[in-house]
Design an enzyme around this catalytic site. Structure first.
Site, PDB file in Angstrom:
ATOM      1  CG  ASN A 145     -48.907  -2.295  79.727  1.00  0.00           C
ATOM      2  OD1 ASN A 145     -48.941  -3.379  79.155  1.00  0.00           O
ATOM      3  ND2 ASN A 145     -49.897  -1.862  80.461  1.00  0.00           N
TER       4      ASN A 145
ATOM      5  CG  HIS B 192     -54.885   4.432  78.441  1.00  0.00           C
ATOM      6  ND1 HIS B 192     -55.488   4.524  77.216  1.00  0.00           N
ATOM      7  CD2 HIS B 192     -55.223   3.221  78.942  1.00  0.00           C
ATOM      8  CE1 HIS B 192     -56.179   3.418  76.998  1.00  0.00           C
ATOM      9  NE2 HIS B 192     -56.035   2.611  78.022  1.00  0.00           N
ATOM     10  N   GLY B 193     -52.430   5.564  75.946  1.00  0.00           N
ATOM     11  CA  GLY B 193     -52.531   6.199  74.621  1.00  0.00           C
ATOM     12  C   GLY B 193     -51.341   7.069  74.254  1.00  0.00           C
TER      13      GLY B 193
ATOM     14  NE  ARG C 214     -59.615  -8.360  77.628  1.00  0.00           N
ATOM     15  CZ  ARG C 214     -60.294  -7.222  77.520  1.00  0.00           C
ATOM     16  NH1 ARG C 214     -59.769  -6.204  76.878  1.00  0.00           N
ATOM     17  NH2 ARG C 214     -61.478  -7.098  78.052  1.00  0.00           N
ATOM     18  CG  HIS C 215     -53.473  -8.684  78.069  1.00  0.00           C
ATOM     19  ND1 HIS C 215     -53.299  -8.498  79.409  1.00  0.00           N
ATOM     20  CD2 HIS C 215     -54.136  -7.588  77.612  1.00  0.00           C
ATOM     21  CE1 HIS C 215     -53.850  -7.361  79.756  1.00  0.00           C
ATOM     22  NE2 HIS C 215     -54.378  -6.779  78.707  1.00  0.00           N
TER      23      HIS C 215
ATOM     24  N   GLY D 177     -47.431   1.321  76.713  1.00  0.00           N
ATOM     25  CA  GLY D 177     -47.418  -0.047  76.220  1.00  0.00           C
ATOM     26  C   GLY D 177     -47.626  -0.160  74.723  1.00  0.00           C
ATOM     27  CG  HIS D 178     -51.276  -0.233  71.434  1.00  0.00           C
ATOM     28  ND1 HIS D 178     -51.261   0.508  70.278  1.00  0.00           N
ATOM     29  CD2 HIS D 178     -51.855  -1.426  71.115  1.00  0.00           C
ATOM     30  CE1 HIS D 178     -51.828  -0.199  69.306  1.00  0.00           C
ATOM     31  NE2 HIS D 178     -52.191  -1.361  69.801  1.00  0.00           N
TER      32      HIS D 178
ATOM     33  CB  THR E  98     -57.635  -0.616  76.275  1.00  0.00           C
ATOM     34  OG1 THR E  98     -56.567  -0.293  77.168  1.00  0.00           O
ATOM     35  CG2 THR E  98     -58.202   0.657  75.685  1.00  0.00           C
ATOM     36  CB  THR E  99     -57.934   0.673  81.371  1.00  0.00           C
ATOM     37  OG1 THR E  99     -57.203  -0.537  81.469  1.00  0.00           O
ATOM     38  CG2 THR E  99     -58.540   1.018  82.716  1.00  0.00           C
TER      39      THR E  99
ATOM     40  NE  ARG F 198     -58.988  -6.552  80.717  1.00  0.00           N
ATOM     41  CZ  ARG F 198     -59.402  -5.278  80.618  1.00  0.00           C
ATOM     42  NH1 ARG F 198     -58.552  -4.314  80.355  1.00  0.00           N
ATOM     43  NH2 ARG F 198     -60.677  -4.967  80.771  1.00  0.00           N
TER      44      ARG F 198
ATOM     45  NE  ARG G 199     -51.511 -18.654  64.482  1.00  0.00           N
ATOM     46  CZ  ARG G 199     -50.699 -19.011  63.480  1.00  0.00           C
ATOM     47  NH1 ARG G 199     -49.722 -19.848  63.691  1.00  0.00           N
ATOM     48  NH2 ARG G 199     -50.884 -18.520  62.295  1.00  0.00           N
TER      49      ARG G 199
ATOM     50  CD  GLU H 229     -51.849  -1.118  84.062  1.00  0.00           C
ATOM     51  OE1 GLU H 229     -52.811  -1.596  83.426  1.00  0.00           O
ATOM     52  OE2 GLU H 229     -51.038  -0.349  83.564  1.00  0.00           O
TER      53      GLU H 229
ATOM     54  CD  GLU I 198     -50.554   4.892  85.051  1.00  0.00           C
ATOM     55  OE1 GLU I 198     -49.977   4.102  85.823  1.00  0.00           O
ATOM     56  OE2 GLU I 198     -50.809   4.619  83.868  1.00  0.00           O
TER      57      GLU I 198
ATOM     58  CG  ASP J 196     -50.782  -5.620  79.793  1.00  0.00           C
ATOM     59  OD1 ASP J 196     -50.054  -6.211  80.616  1.00  0.00           O
ATOM     60  OD2 ASP J 196     -51.613  -4.753  80.112  1.00  0.00           O
ATOM     61  CG  HIS J 197     -50.982  -4.914  73.847  1.00  0.00           C
ATOM     62  ND1 HIS J 197     -52.181  -5.564  74.053  1.00  0.00           N
ATOM     63  CD2 HIS J 197     -51.174  -3.630  74.214  1.00  0.00           C
ATOM     64  CE1 HIS J 197     -53.061  -4.691  74.510  1.00  0.00           C
ATOM     65  NE2 HIS J 197     -52.479  -3.515  74.621  1.00  0.00           N
TER      66      HIS J 197
ATOM     67  CG  HIS K  29     -54.469  -4.685  83.351  1.00  0.00           C
ATOM     68  ND1 HIS K  29     -55.311  -3.804  82.715  1.00  0.00           N
ATOM     69  CD2 HIS K  29     -55.193  -5.203  84.383  1.00  0.00           C
ATOM     70  CE1 HIS K  29     -56.492  -3.792  83.330  1.00  0.00           C
ATOM     71  NE2 HIS K  29     -56.442  -4.641  84.338  1.00  0.00           N
TER      72      HIS K  29
HETATM   73  N1  PXP Z   1     -51.614   2.783  82.381  1.00  0.00           N
HETATM   74  C1  PXP Z   1     -52.709   2.038  82.662  1.00  0.00           C
HETATM   75  C2  PXP Z   1     -53.272   2.114  84.037  1.00  0.00           C
HETATM   76  C3  PXP Z   1     -53.281   1.192  81.689  1.00  0.00           C
HETATM   77  O1  PXP Z   1     -54.375   0.473  81.989  1.00  0.00           O
HETATM   78  C4  PXP Z   1     -52.668   1.105  80.426  1.00  0.00           C
HETATM   79  C5  PXP Z   1     -53.235   0.179  79.393  1.00  0.00           C
HETATM   80  O2  PXP Z   1     -53.251  -1.112  79.860  1.00  0.00           O
HETATM   81  C6  PXP Z   1     -51.525   1.877  80.194  1.00  0.00           C
HETATM   82  C7  PXP Z   1     -51.032   2.724  81.169  1.00  0.00           C
HETATM   83  C8  PXP Z   1     -50.798   1.804  78.890  1.00  0.00           C
HETATM   84  O3  PXP Z   1     -51.599   2.285  77.859  1.00  0.00           O
HETATM   85  P1  PXP Z   1     -51.104   2.118  76.368  1.00  0.00           P
HETATM   86  O4  PXP Z   1     -51.027   0.655  76.098  1.00  0.00           O
HETATM   87  O5  PXP Z   1     -52.161   2.824  75.583  1.00  0.00           O
HETATM   88  O6  PXP Z   1     -49.758   2.781  76.282  1.00  0.00           O
END
Ligand code: PXP
Length: 236
Positions: A6, A190-191, A48-49, A212-213, A99-100, A44, A17, A69, A150, A8-9, A42
């Site tokens: 992911n 996620h996480g 936002r990203h 992602g993160h 976040t979600t 959104r 910026r 997403e 998921e 997004d970040h 994602h």
């Molecule tokens: N899966 C879904 C559906 C999510 O919404 C996210 C966060 O956007 C992730 C996975 C990835 O989560 P993380 O950034 O915490 O790894």
């Protein structure tokens, strides 16, 4: 097990910026080069990203599967049908959340989600539902026609290393088993980070992890290529 990254970040940092760098498309290309099974973005409602132009650019220029997403809205359905990503993952969305924060309530909106899934599937897009790992949500997901769930691993990730870890882990394990018995394929995310991801191997039949993160955070210190490769080595 496969790894979807992911990105997004990368866009979060760019938007801080308001300029053009770092470019999500370059991140997607690096993930492709490292053999990621998919690139997740994602889009959104508040943009936002990731922005619409990022999704278009990635879908046109990166051959790795694009996993979009998105919330269950008419606007997002139109975008998905236009872009035709390899897959979409339907997520709940609240404007104020960081976040979600929790899974989609499929059981509580079965008819709406079933109707939403059909045109996407008819267009050849794989559909995944981002749900909490509960019997109720898994059983409802199996009725919608979506091919994937998921599992939201946020509660497991938060509980990792505490007395609640086992309880949260068992929810994932049992939900994955039930989902597969009902004919669904199972992803998770996620996480997840370089430590708590290791237990995902104890869940039979998991298809893909979306992370992602933690990868983007590690990339700041070791570079994106290295960060993806390190995670790939833990996941495969
Ligand atoms: N899966 C879904 C559906 C999510 O919404 C996210 C966060 O956007 C992730 C996975 C990835 O989560 P993380 O950034 O915490 O790894």
């Amino acid at each position: 097990m496969l790894l979807g990254v992911n990105i997004d970040h990368v866009a979060t940092l760019r938007n801080a910026r308001g300029g053009v760098e770092p470019e999500p498309i370059l991140a997607a290309r690096i993930c492709q080069k490292c053999g990621a099974s998919s690139i997740t973005t994602h889009l959104r409602e508040d943009r936002r990203h990731i922005k619409d132009s990022d999704v278009e650019l990635i879908s046109k220029n990166v051959s790795t599967n694009l996993n979009l997403e998105m919330a269950v809205t008419d606007e997002m359905q139109k975008i998905a049908l236009k872009i035709k990503p390899h897959s979409v993952c339907l997520v709940p969305e609240k404007r104020q959340e960081v976040t979600t924060e929790g899974g989609l309530d499929v059981a509580g909106q079965l008819e709406k989600i079933t109707k939403f899934v059909k045109p996407l599937k008819d267009a050849g897009i794989e559909v995944s539902l981002f749900i909490d790992p509960t019997k109720e949500q898994v059983e409802a997901s199996a009725k919608t026609g979506a091919q994937f769930i998921e599992m939201h691993t946020g509660s497991y990730s938060n509980a990792y290393g505490t007395e609640n870890e086992e309880i949260e882990f068992l929810k994932l394990k049992n939900s994955a088993k039930l989902a597969q018995e009902l004919g669904l394929r199972v992803n998770a995310g996620h996480g997840l980070n370089y430590e708590n991801v290791k237990r995902m191997h104890e869940i039979e039949g998991l298809y893909e992890l979306n992370i992602g993160h933690s990868i983007i955070s590690r990339a700041i210190f070791v570079g994106l290529e290295q960060a993806v490769i390190e995670m790939q080595n833990l996941v495969k």
